[in-house]
Design an enzyme around this catalytic site. Structure first.
Site, PDB file in Angstrom:
ATOM      1  N   ASN A  10       0.863   5.156   3.522  1.00 54.64           N
ATOM      2  CA  ASN A  10       1.168   4.197   2.461  1.00 54.64           C
ATOM      3  C   ASN A  10       1.173   4.980   1.155  1.00 54.64           C
ATOM      4  O   ASN A  10       0.123   5.235   0.578  1.00 54.64           O
ATOM      5  CB  ASN A  10       0.090   3.108   2.474  1.00 54.64           C
ATOM      6  N   ARG A  91       4.477   2.344   5.159  1.00 58.00           N
ATOM      7  CA  ARG A  91       4.522   1.046   4.471  1.00 58.00           C
ATOM      8  C   ARG A  91       5.408   1.199   3.243  1.00 58.00           C
ATOM      9  O   ARG A  91       5.214   2.110   2.435  1.00 58.00           O
ATOM     10  CB  ARG A  91       3.121   0.639   4.023  1.00 58.00           C
ATOM     11  N   HIS A 180       3.115  -8.560   0.587  1.00 55.71           N
ATOM     12  CA  HIS A 180       1.988  -8.680   1.536  1.00 55.71           C
ATOM     13  C   HIS A 180       2.465  -9.247   2.870  1.00 55.71           C
ATOM     14  O   HIS A 180       1.689  -9.827   3.625  1.00 55.71           O
ATOM     15  CB  HIS A 180       0.867  -9.619   1.030  1.00 55.71           C
ATOM     16  N   ARG A 241      -3.465  -9.191 -12.659  1.00 56.69           N
ATOM     17  CA  ARG A 241      -2.146  -9.788 -12.920  1.00 56.69           C
ATOM     18  C   ARG A 241      -2.274 -11.265 -13.239  1.00 56.69           C
ATOM     19  O   ARG A 241      -3.106 -11.963 -12.651  1.00 56.69           O
ATOM     20  CB  ARG A 241      -1.229  -9.636 -11.698  1.00 56.69           C
ATOM     21  N   GLU A 385      -3.545  -4.277   7.857  1.00 52.53           N
ATOM     22  CA  GLU A 385      -2.130  -3.928   7.679  1.00 52.53           C
ATOM     23  C   GLU A 385      -1.781  -2.638   8.410  1.00 52.53           C
ATOM     24  O   GLU A 385      -0.684  -2.501   8.945  1.00 52.53           O
ATOM     25  CB  GLU A 385      -1.817  -3.806   6.180  1.00 52.53           C
TER      26      GLU A 385
END
Ligand code: AMP
Length: 399
Positions: A10, A91, A180, A241, A385
């Site tokens: 990733n 990813r 996601h 965020r 993941e």
């Protein structure tokens, strides 16, 4: 290690996370990360056999970072030559509408991911570098890209279309993509296993609450709506965020506060959310501040829960009725019992009942935390993941 293994990579703009996974047993054999690529105080960390090794050293670029990863495997184990690695799974955050499924990498695929950089300027450049370098270092095995956006490609046009002039939106590929996706898909499949139900036979809501946070409505295993949009900025309140807000605030910040586009970008992505509301983006510390009587932290918590409850209510409407299960996952969702309790209490009018004792138990297992008479099951399911990417990678190269 007798099973085939997959090296999952990733790569971000200045980081590379990696994990060597046995997709058959689900074991994470070894893993680690490279941080602060391009800076003088780079950091590498490697975990194997319950031991963690870390070193600070300047990492010049992604190529250097991945060569350091190979050195860490060489020094601390396991030996990659004996690890039965059959593929590398990458990813990638933004696959646009181009990649609805995991894809075996060739030069054309790399070019298409590069073409998507304008849609994900913070994320895709690092992915491209990571893939290029990994293909050089692991040149004799296939590489597979697994996209964060793919799971949401099934959303209906009514859910993914923004009410903008249609030609302009089409010209700039402006639509809701969702992120996601690997986590939402994995957790929704695990929810079916937990309930002992066929995935295609029921509706569910998955709340992935980590430092980034998103929620999805899933009908019969297929995503029908999600909270993140063109970018991962939209939707729930997150660590740093904003999530949803009046888009005119962007204009107001430029006109009234004199901020540049880059400054607004940094403000909304890195300085807002929990951090903006109470100065801290780590939920453990937000909870400690609330305990200590901090009013800003208490309001941050309330704003976070309010947004989450609002989304769950709207997704019940999107699904046309109560879902079978609402699942909490990721760092906050898996560990923060108070959030789960507050959300369930807010949904009491719909017959949702949390089992306070079960909800308070800390565990790494998938579990139900609602009472047997709750109209909707409330579940906690750890996301994974890397395992999901490893399994999708293996399935594709074995096909
Ligand atoms: P993730 O992005 O999934 O790694 O999640 C990171 C978030 O999970 C951070 O806000 C952490 O504060 C939060 N988190 C991790 N462990 C706990 C915990 N034990 N209690 C509350 N929040 C936690």
């Amino acid at each position: 290690m007798s099973h085939a293994t997959v090296l999952v990579i990733n790569a971000g703009s200045s980081t590379i996370k990696y994990q060597l996974v046995d997709p058959t047993s689900g074991e994470a054999i070894a893993g680690g990360l490279v941080e602060r690529i391009g800076e003088s105080n780079g950091l590498v960390e490697h975990r194997y056999h319950g031991e963690e090794h870390s070193e600070e050293l300047p990492i010049t670029d992604h190529g250097h970072g991945l060569r350091e990863v190979l050195r860490l495997f060489d020094t601390h184990g396991p030996r990659l030559a004996d690890a039965h690695i059959v593929a590398v799974g990458h990813r990638v955050v933004q696959g646009g509408s181009v990649f609805p499924h995991p894809t075996v990498v060739d030069d054309d695929v790399v070019e298409k991911i590069r073409d998507l950089i304008p849609l994900a300027p913070l994320h895709n450049p690092g992915s491209v570098r990571g893939i290029e370098v990994a293909r050089e270092l692991f040149s004799d095995i296939p590489h597979v890209v697994v996209f964060d956006t793919s799971f949401f490609q099934t959303m209906p046009a009514s859910a993914y279309t923004y009410a903008l002039p249609k030609d302009l939106a089409a010209e700039h590929s402006i639509r809701r993509y969702g992120f996601h996706g690997t986590s939402h898909q994995y957790v929704s499949e695990q929810a079916a296993l937990l309930l002992g139900r066929d995935l295609t036979s029921f509706n569910q809501i998955v709340a992935h609450l980590g430092s980034g946070a998103s929620i999805s409505a899933i009908a019969g295993g297929t995503a029908v709506d999600t909270s993140m949009g063109l970018t991962p900025l939209e939707g729930l309140v997150m660590g740093t965020r904003t999530g949803d807000m009046d888009p005119a605030i962007v204009l107001h910040l430029q006109r009234a506060a004199g901020l540049s586009i880059d400054e607004v970008n940094t403000l909304l992505n890195k300085e807002s959310g929990l951090k903006g509301l109470c100065g801290n983006n780590d939920f453990r510390e937000v909870l400690a501040m609330i305990e200590a009587g901090n009013q800003d932290a208490a309001l941050a918590f309330d704003v976070y829960v309010h947004r989450l409850v609002k989304y769950i209510g709207s997704y019940m409407a999107v699904l046309g009725g109560l879902p079978e299960v609402i699942t909490f996952t990721a760092g906050v969702g898996e560990n923060n019992a108070l959030i789960r309790e507050r959300v369930a209490d807010a949904l009491a009018g719909f017959g949702v009942r949390i089992d306070k004792e079960a909800n308070a138990v800390r565990s790494k297992e998938a579990r139900i935390v609602s009472t047997p008479d709750s109209t909707v099951a409330v579940a906690v399911i750890p996301t994974n993941e890397e395992l999901a990417i490893a399994r999708q990678t293996l399935a594709l190269v074995e096909a």
